[in-house]
Enzyme design. Sequence first.
Site, short mmCIF file in Angstrom:
data_model
loop_
_atom_site.label_atom_id
_atom_site.label_comp_id
_atom_site.label_asym_id
_atom_site.label_seq_id
_atom_site.Cartn_x
_atom_site.Cartn_y
_atom_site.Cartn_z
CB CYS A 91 -0.92 -0.01 1.21
SG CYS A 91 -2.06 1.38 1.24
CB CYS A 103 -1.40 3.74 8.13
SG CYS A 103 -2.47 4.37 6.81
CB CYS A 125 -0.84 -0.28 8.23
SG CYS A 125 -1.64 -1.52 7.18
CB CYS A 178 -18.44 -5.15 5.66
SG CYS A 178 -17.48 -3.73 6.23
CB CYS A 188 -18.22 -0.13 9.38
SG CYS A 188 -17.04 -0.95 10.46
N1 SAM Z 1 -6.61 0.49 3.10
C1 SAM Z 1 -7.90 0.71 3.60
C2 SAM Z 1 -7.96 1.78 4.65
O1 SAM Z 1 -6.97 2.01 5.33
O2 SAM Z 1 -9.02 2.36 4.83
C3 SAM Z 1 -8.56 -0.54 4.13
C4 SAM Z 1 -7.74 -1.58 4.87
S1 SAM Z 1 -6.98 -1.01 6.39
C5 SAM Z 1 -5.87 -2.33 6.79
C6 SAM Z 1 -8.33 -1.17 7.57
C7 SAM Z 1 -8.10 -0.76 8.98
O3 SAM Z 1 -7.34 -1.73 9.65
C8 SAM Z 1 -7.34 0.51 9.25
O4 SAM Z 1 -8.13 1.64 9.11
C9 SAM Z 1 -6.91 0.34 10.68
O5 SAM Z 1 -7.87 0.92 11.54
C10 SAM Z 1 -6.90 -1.18 10.87
N2 SAM Z 1 -5.55 -1.65 11.17
C11 SAM Z 1 -4.51 -1.77 10.31
N3 SAM Z 1 -3.40 -2.21 10.93
C12 SAM Z 1 -3.74 -2.41 12.22
C13 SAM Z 1 -3.02 -2.84 13.36
N4 SAM Z 1 -1.74 -3.16 13.30
N5 SAM Z 1 -3.67 -2.93 14.54
C14 SAM Z 1 -4.98 -2.58 14.62
N6 SAM Z 1 -5.71 -2.16 13.57
C15 SAM Z 1 -5.10 -2.06 12.39
FE1 SF4 Z 2 -2.82 1.16 3.38
FE2 SF4 Z 2 -2.71 -0.05 5.72
FE3 SF4 Z 2 -3.08 2.57 5.62
FE4 SF4 Z 2 -5.06 0.90 4.80
S1 SF4 Z 2 -4.26 1.11 6.87
S2 SF4 Z 2 -4.35 2.77 3.78
S3 SF4 Z 2 -3.80 -0.76 3.96
S4 SF4 Z 2 -1.26 1.47 4.94
#
Ligand code: SAM
Ligand code: SF4
Length: 340
Positions: free
Chosen positions: A78, A82, A85, A153, A213
């Site tokens: 990605c 974040c 992530c 979802c 959500c």
């Molecule tokens: N990329 C899209 C986005 O960020 O909206 C969708 C997938 S993203 C992985 C979905 C959510 O997973 C993120 O908004 C975050 O809140 C949660 N998430 C990701 N990594 C995480 C982690 N290590 N611990 C807890 N929640 C996590």
């Molecule tokens: Fe990309 Fe992870 Fe951020 Fe979703 S949470 S936008 S998958 S980096």
Amino acid sequence: MTVESAIRTDDYSVPPIAALDKGTAPGVRHDWKETEISALFDLPFNDLIFRAQMVHRQHFDPNQVQMSTLLSVKTGGCSEDCAYCPQSAHYETGVKAEKLMAVEAVLAEARRARDSGATRYCMGAAWRSPKDRDLDAVCAMIEGVRDLGMETCVTLGMLTETQTERLRDSGLDYYNHNIDTSEEFYGEIITTRTYQDRLDTLGHVRDAGINVCSGGIVGMGEARSDRVGMLKTLATMPKHPESVPINMLVRVEGTPVDGEAALDPLEFVRTIAVARIMMPESMVRLSAGRETMSDEIQALCFLAGANSIFVGPKLLTTDNPERDRDEALFDKLGIESMPL
Ligand code: SAM
Ligand code: SF4
Ligand code: DTB
């Protein structure tokens, strides 16, 4: 002394329970002030949990929990940064970038999840935002999962209005898009998009008539005031999100927040309780983080008003409790799956 008179229902200190009765529907408020939210966080633990459980019982069966299963339909690589992530291309986490899964492969996984009791199927993609051609396949996934009799979802990143309408027209029930933290702390966690970008997509989803959500993550080194700010953003929306996932950070090696001290689990329970009180009609999801949580902390989360979880041994890329551990916990607690 009767049982009734032994249970004191007249002492709720701050704010008075009557204050819960403003807003668009009885008991649902959209005008929460930071001072009121902080006062809820500051309540003695027993008072907070008691109040959250009372609100919970006014709106839900306290022994039913909604069960969703997650599948990562497009993993890794990605472009966003974040800091929590494992799927961000900015960090070395060992997660391999993969292509979007084939529709049939997704439906085969969804059938398995349905047969193990999940009523909602959530599909996640590691995108900043989807390309229009990717949406053809995602819409086919949504239609196929609906045909299996489950709610759908998806979480695909930022959407334009047109993309949102396409998802709605394919029959999508929920769109997940987390605000993650407070507006003040957001820049410490993500620099490749703004808080307002998140709110804009949530606006498109709401306008298209798809259920919202949206929630966040705690344990990223934020202050309690950031947890207050996050819940304020969610609970002052003109309509509360139908589903509010509260994720405990899953610490993944290679991500910038991996070194943060773990949040006290009782502070996590408090966050659930305050979310329940502020958004009484929403499903509050005890989301990521259950794998490393004790049964006792999970039980407290349910007592505090959490009534939705992810079931199945994987979240997107990290572990979730195995089915037999969950089944043993639900048996001990007398928890049943919420019917559709
Ligand atoms: N990329 C899209 C986005 O960020 O909206 C969708 C997938 S993203 C992985 C979905 C959510 O997973 C993120 O908004 C975050 O809140 C949660 N998430 C990701 N990594 C995480 C982690 N290590 N611990 C807890 N929640 C996590
Ligand atoms: Fe990309 Fe992870 Fe951020 Fe979703 S949470 S936008 S998958 S980096
Ligand atoms: C949400 O709030 N939590 C889920 C779901 N929505 C998409 C994701 C949790 C991801 C945890 C880290 C991982 O497994 O990669």
